[in-house]
Design a protein around this motif. Structure first.
Motif, PDB file in Angstrom:
ATOM      1  N   GLY A   1       0.625  -1.170   0.026  1.00 56.55           N
ATOM      2  CA  GLY A   1      -0.161   0.020  -0.097  1.00 56.55           C
ATOM      3  C   GLY A   1       0.979   1.453  -0.027  1.00 56.55           C
ATOM      4  N   LEU A   2       1.902   1.246   0.974  1.00 54.39           N
ATOM      5  CA  LEU A   2       2.748   2.507   0.969  1.00 54.39           C
ATOM      6  C   LEU A   2       3.811   2.710  -0.066  1.00 54.39           C
ATOM      7  N   ARG A   3       4.041   1.652  -0.889  1.00 50.55           N
ATOM      8  CA  ARG A   3       4.702   1.614  -2.084  1.00 50.55           C
ATOM      9  C   ARG A   3       3.820   2.184  -3.395  1.00 50.55           C
ATOM     10  N   LEU A   4       2.696   1.778  -3.089  1.00 50.06           N
ATOM     11  CA  LEU A   4       1.696   2.095  -4.298  1.00 50.06           C
ATOM     12  C   LEU A   4       1.381   3.640  -4.143  1.00 50.06           C
ATOM     13  N   VAL A   5       1.323   4.265  -2.887  1.00 44.41           N
ATOM     14  CA  VAL A   5       1.182   5.588  -2.775  1.00 44.41           C
ATOM     15  C   VAL A   5       2.248   6.503  -3.250  1.00 44.41           C
ATOM     16  N   GLY A   6       3.643   5.541  -3.086  1.00 48.85           N
ATOM     17  CA  GLY A   6       4.773   6.283  -3.454  1.00 48.85           C
ATOM     18  C   GLY A   6       4.907   6.235  -5.224  1.00 48.85           C
ATOM     19  N   GLY A   7       4.189   5.510  -5.628  1.00 43.00           N
ATOM     20  CA  GLY A   7       4.228   5.058  -7.109  1.00 43.00           C
ATOM     21  C   GLY A   7       5.347   4.146  -7.350  1.00 43.00           C
ATOM     22  N   HIS A   8       5.853   3.300  -6.569  1.00 45.58           N
ATOM     23  CA  HIS A   8       6.761   2.490  -6.843  1.00 45.58           C
ATOM     24  C   HIS A   8       6.361   1.129  -7.352  1.00 45.58           C
ATOM     25  N   LEU A   9       5.097   1.034  -7.370  1.00 42.45           N
ATOM     26  CA  LEU A   9       4.605  -0.244  -7.792  1.00 42.45           C
ATOM     27  C   LEU A   9       3.195  -0.405  -8.459  1.00 42.45           C
ATOM     28  N   SER A  10       3.078  -1.272  -9.408  1.00 39.70           N
ATOM     29  CA  SER A  10       1.823  -1.111  -9.993  1.00 39.70           C
ATOM     30  C   SER A  10       0.681  -1.876  -9.203  1.00 39.70           C
TER      31      SER A  10
END
Lengths: 591, 560
Positions: free
Chosen positions: B264-273
């Motif tokens: 979730g946190l990495r999605l927010v950062g845009g590092h993951l699809s």
């Protein structure tokens, strides 16, 4: 009486339920904890999928805060709730079991031993004790999975229905099928498989026992290969039947998998349509699709619960059969009390039977036991000797007249009768405890001198004195650490310690080596001199000094008289005694 | 308990094919799980991100349905296979157990309690059902699925793979640690519980005795106290033994939570699809599921393993080394020489018989006499090869002066020359004629009828015998056993008179049997208890025990 009848109609599982009624709040708590545990798994997956979907829209992190907390809580809660559920549930179930055990024991105490004759084999009694323990499974394996699953399922369906009513409805229908039809079908197929396999299983067990019990003859006659082939043949039938019914066994797992497939694909399809219509936001699509993956835990335990129903029901049925058993020797409504006295016992025309519906085991028995009189009761096995002993200690009801100091025995409390007439039974139980506790069973307040005295009279004194732990020596289950002779002597010492006016010794030398038996019998005659004694035995040597011999055959008196009279009469007693003496002589010669 | 006892593969061959099938199904399951996660992640992403319509993803949804349906099919197939394999394995163990027990012989069986073996071979091995249907499949899945899925996760999301890589192996590690740490405590508690539940059985078994001494009602409070004790002891055990389940669940759900939050946190950062995030989220619980289920079914499986181990324990008792000579002298002209014969039974301080020396000439009727328990029947057991003498030997002295040691002779060949009637001969389920034919399978109807007459029995040979020969009187059953021995027309007849039968019938039966054998020129060795039977004999051999120097040394050594 009517309440009694209506109670018998109630299903044993319902009656078993009442045993746990007192623990209902603990059980409710356990069910809630169980629902929370399942709910945590579902919540974990549901919230995570929302979290991930929402996060992909890159909102401010703060907006995800609540979801993150829920995810972490669910992650932690799952294990902890489950752990607590199991502890609380087991605690409640075990508490209920204590009461059940006490109730069973109280009834067993009333009906033993006549009402327990169906349990004469130790393994049946062990099974009864196991059946009582199986009562635990009612709350643990049936109620808790069912109730906590139901609560969790309702909560899950409600939340999904809030998101998308159609998906909620779909999930509800499928879970309902998984929670009712699948366990029902599982129980049905299992019962069918059991019915199909049971006869072959019985045949196989019989074939194996037949082969093993006859091993000496099989080996001697070179028939082992043929016997093994016979077992193989029976076994092949059983294995074939088991293989055929295997098709039904995985049905529960397979059907639940299919229902899950419908739920996942159906929810997705409904969700996709709803997203297209704009009825729900896209972030909820993953929730609709993923929640079913975790939701099947609510019903996964139910096939096992359904299987437990018939097993626990059968066990409960056997337990309540004991609790409902009629009391063979009812106590008088108003028991008379014996005045102190010399205790003369008289039996006139006494008849008795073990099975209330069966034929009489003994009949027309007259036996007069004035104080100090010693009688030997003998006869072929099955003649009714032990039945007579059981009547004397009020283990069996009688017809005719049986008086103690002129009072009918059935007008006295049976415990009072047993304070006058004691029994050293053939199978006198030695408890898994110390020598001293086994002895003190007869008289709690016996002094050390009295105990030493009876041990001496049973000729155990020197042996006990030589033990490193003396009277504190433990004897093992069923007295396994004692030899057969020591066990019998311990039982005799205990019977002597009880110091009853009339002592009945039922086959005191059974299962002993001939020399040991002869020694014990001689010691017994010395130990009981001056006391009213009934010696039930099939060994006749060394009993010449008793006052009277009664020979029973098929429940009736065949011969009676002094040992000398009978010896001269050329009847059963004389023949039998002569044979024993021949035997003794032969042994002496060959030595 | 070992995860998989390899002896199972050896003794129950059906297990081998089953494990191969399980591995195949396990690999298939792993791929189905991956396919399912990929399809779900794809569909959700396309609808959510690209606003695809239902018709656009119809193909994937059908495929998903097929994948999930196949998983259901595999779940069903797994159980079917498991129950079939269990049925076959049980059958193999059972037959092996019966065969090996019979080969070990009656002397071994007497100590092993045939009833226990029968229970073990039927309901005992039934506990293998759970082992096969629950435990083994999960064990195979636990070996295949987490690794396969783990590889897929590594490819998509290294961080999640690291979380999984740290927690998943911790589960077995923690379970072993907790197991070790709590083992002694749990064992102590189990012992207390065993004592307590034994106590209830003890009291119930002793009820008649308690009533005799007026103590039955007094035990009610005792039972309640013991029950309370039992409850507390049980809870003590459970508190500890549920800990391993707690660790199992905690680690697996916390890992899922950690993975979800990190995604979730990495999605927010845009590092993951989103697709990757969903894929990993769906896969993560599937890593832990089989490991968790192995733990859950561990105890149910332990019963099955226990039963299997009890069977192995019997199967691994080595068979005695039997002689192999088949060139026997003609028994009708052979003297059987007993030379210093002594038989030792475990736990008995005497040799029964002790140092017995005697010659048994052909065609004679020999009576063995002596006090009971001093070794008369043991002499017959030695002659039958059921027990080995501890001292001395049995020699067969042929007419030409050659002697053969019985220990070197193939026991099957030797026994084929002997007729035997034990103290309590066993009659098998079947007809009277079937039982006679145990002695000689190819005996004609006439021969069967003839020996039945010679044994003094006048019943229809087709009379069925139920369990342990019910349907005939005790005397008639004995006569069937004698006919069974006579039908072999053996040169040597061994007769053991029942000690317990003091009813007079046995005497007459043995007399009939001996005279039937004598008229055929058979050597008869008779264990006799009654003077009338001793009188039948040509020769009387006294048998007695002597105290056994070896065992007495053992006793002395043990006590010092």
């Amino acid at each position: 009486m009517t309440t009694n009848v209506s109670r018998k109609v109630r299903h044993p599982l319902l009656r078993l339920s009442s045993v746990f009624a007192g623990e209902r709040w603990r059980l409710v708590l356990a069910a809630l904890l169980g629902a929370l545990a399942i709910g945590s798994s579902i919540g974990l997956l549901g919230t995570s999928s929302w979290l991930i979907s929402r996060a992909s829209q890159r909102p401010p992190v703060l907006e995800l805060g609540v979801a993150i907390v829920i995810v972490r809580t669910c992650g932690l809660g799952r294990g902890i709730f489950r752990y607590l559920e199991r502890l609380v549930g087991h605690d409640a179930a075990l508490r209920g079991l204590v009461d059940l055990r006490v109730r069973v024991y109280a009834r067993l105490a009333d009906i033993a031993p006549a009402g327990l004759s169906g349990y004469r084999r130790g393994d049946l009694l062990a099974r009864l004790v196991g059946d009582v323990d199986a009562g635990l499974d009612l709350p643990l394996r049936i109620w808790l999975p069912a109730v906590s699953g139901l609560v969790a399922a309702i909560g899950t369906v409600a939340i999904i229905a809030v998101i998308l009513p159609a998906a909620g409805l779909l999930l509800a229908v499928l879970l309902l099928l998984g929670g009712t039809a699948v366990p029902g079908l599982t129980a049905l197929t299992a019962a069918r498989a059991e019915r199909r396999v049971a006869p072959d299983q019985g045949a196989l067990a019989a074939a194996v026992v037949d082969a093993l019990a006859g091993s000496a003859d099989l080996v001697a006659f070179g028939s082992v290969p043929r016997a093994v082939a016979g077992v193989e043949q029976t076994d092949a039938r059983l294995t074939a039947a088991a293989r055929r019914s295997a098709l039904g066994t995985g049905l529960g797992a397979g059907l639940n998998g299919l229902l899950l497939a419908v739920a996942v694909v159906g929810s997705l399809a409904l969700g996709i349509t709803a997203v297209g219509d704009g009825r729900i936001q896209g972030v909820y699509l993953a929730v609709l699709a993923l929640v079913p993956l975790a939701a099947w835990e609510t019903v996964n335990g139910l096939p096992a619960a359904a299987l437990a129903v018939s097993r626990v029901g059968a066990a409960a049925g056997r337990v309540f059969q004991v609790i409902d058993a009629p009391i063979p020797v009812p106590e008088p409504d108003f028991a008379e009390v014996l005045a102190p006295g010399p205790r003369a016992v008289e039996l006139r025309n006494v008849a008795a039977r073990w099975d209330p519906a069966g034929p009489l085991t003994i009949s027309a028995i007259d036996l007069l036991l004035p104080p100090g009189h010693r009688v030997v009761v003998t006869g072929p096995s099955g003649a009714g000797k032990s039945t007579l002993a059981a009547v004397l200690v009020r283990f069996l009801p009688y017809s005719g007249s049986f008086t103690i100091d002129g009072t009918q025995a059935d007008r006295l409390a049976s415990d009072d009768v047993r304070r006058v007439i004691g029994l050293c039974a053939q199978d006198s139980h030695v408890f898994d405890s110390t020598l001293e506790e086994n002895l003190r069973l007869a008289r709690r307040d016996a002094t050390a001198e009295e105990i030493a005295d009876v041990l001496d009279r049973a000729r155990l004194g020197d042996w006990v004195a030589g033990l490193p732990e003396g009277l504190a020596t433990t004897v093992g289950a069923h007295g396994a650490r004692l030899s057969g002779g020591q066990r019998q002597r311990l039982a005799v010492a205990r019977a002597l310690l009880a110091d009853v006016a009339v002592l009945v010794l039922d086959e005191p030398t059974e299962h002993l080596e001939p020399t040991t038996a002869a020694e014990l019998m001689a010691d017994l005659l010395v130990a009981t001199s001056g006391r009213t004694t009934v010696i039930v035995t099939h060994r006749l040597m060394g009993l010449g000094e008793v006052d009277e011999v009664l020979v029973l055959s098929e429940g009736k008196v065949l011969e009676r008289g002094t040992p000398k009279d009978l010896r001269d009469s050329n009847g059963w007693y004389a023949t039998r005694l002569a044979r024993e003496e021949d035997q003794e002589r032969l042994d002496m010669v060959s030595r | 308990m070992k995860p998989l006892d390899l002896r199972l593969l050896q003794y129950a061959r059906a297990t081998r094919g089953f494990i191969v099938a399980l591995v195949f199904l396990g690999v298939t399951t792993a791929f189905l799980v991956i396919a399912q996660a990929t399809l779900m992640a794809d569909v959700i992403t396309r609808v959510f991100v690209s606003s695809a319509s239902l018709s656009a993803v119809r193909g994937e949804l059908w495929l998903l349905a097929v994948v999930l349906g196949t998983r259901a099919l595999i779940a069903w197939g797994n159980e079917v296979l498991a129950h079939r394999a269990a049925a076959a394995a049980k059958s193999q163990l059972r037959v092996a157990l019966v065969e090996h027990s019979l080969k070990l012989g009656p002397a071994w069986l007497a100590g092993a309690r045939p009833g226990d073996l029968a229970v073990l071979s039927t309901s005992g091995v039934a506990a293998l059902d759970a082992y096969f249907s629950r435990y083994l499949p999960q064990l195979v899945l636990a070996a295949i699925v987490p690794l396969t899925i783990g590889l897929v996760v590594i490819v998509h999301d290294v961080l999640a793979a690291i979380i999984i890589g740290f927690t998943a192996p911790l589960i077995p590690v923690f379970m072993i640690l907790i197991g070790r740490f709590t083992q002694s405590r749990v064992e102590r508690q189990w012992r207390t519980m065993g004592v307590l539940s034994g106590h209830f059985l003890d009291i119930v078994s002793g009820l008649p005795t308690l009533k005799i001494f007026g103590r039955a009602k007094a035990q009610l409070t005792n039972i309640r106290d013991v029950g309370e004790h039992y409850r507390r002891a049980t809870l003590g055990v459970l508190r500890v033994s549920f800990l391993s389940a707690l660790v199992l669940e905690l680690l697996s759900t916390i890992a899922v939570a950690l993975v979800a939050v990190s995604i979730g946190l990495r999605l927010v950062g845009g590092h993951l699809s989103l697709r990757t995030g969903l894929l990993v989220l769906i896969l993560t619980p599937e890593v832990y599921l089989p490991i968790r289920l192995v733990g859950t079914h561990f105890h149910a499986a332990a019963d099955g393993v226990g039963a299997a181990e009890a069977v192995f324990a019997v199967l691994e008792i080595p068979l005695p080394n039997n002689g192999t000579r088949t060139d026997l002298p003609d028994l009708r002209h052979t003297t059987i020489q007993l030379r210093g014969l002594g038989v030792r039974y475990e736990g008995r301080p005497a040799l029964t018989p002790g140092n017995l020396t005697a010659d048994i000439a052909p065609g004679r009727v020999v009576a063995l006499v002596g006090p009971s328990g001093e070794g008369k029947s043991s002499v017959l057991s030695v002659l039958l090869g059921f027990v080995r003498p501890a001292t001395g030997q049995v020699l067969l002295a042929g007419p030409d002066g050659t002697t053969v040691d019985l220990a070197e002779v193939d026991p099957d060949v030797w026994r084929s020359r002997i007729g035997y009637v034990g103290q309590v001969p066993h009659l098998f389920a079947g007809t009277v004629a079937d039982n006679v034919r145990v002695g000689k399978p190819d005996a004609s109807d006439e021969t069967v009828a003839e020996v039945l007459r010679a044994a003094g029995l006048d019943v229809d040979p087709s009379t069925p015998l139920g369990e342990t020969g019910s349907g005939l009187s005790a005397g008639q059953r004995r006569r069937v056993a004698i006919a069974r021995a006579l039908v072999r027309n053996a040169a040597l007849l061994l007769l053991d008179e029942p000690t317990a039968a003091l009813d007079g019938i046995s005497e007459e039966i043995v007399i009939d049997a001996v005279s039937a054998a004598r008229s055929r020129g058979t050597t008869v060795i008779l264990v006799a208890h009654r003077p009338t039977l001793v009188a039948l004999a040509d020769v009387v051999i006294p048998v007695s025990a002597i105290s056994d120097p070896i065992t007495i040394e053992e006793f002395a050594g043990a006590s010092s």
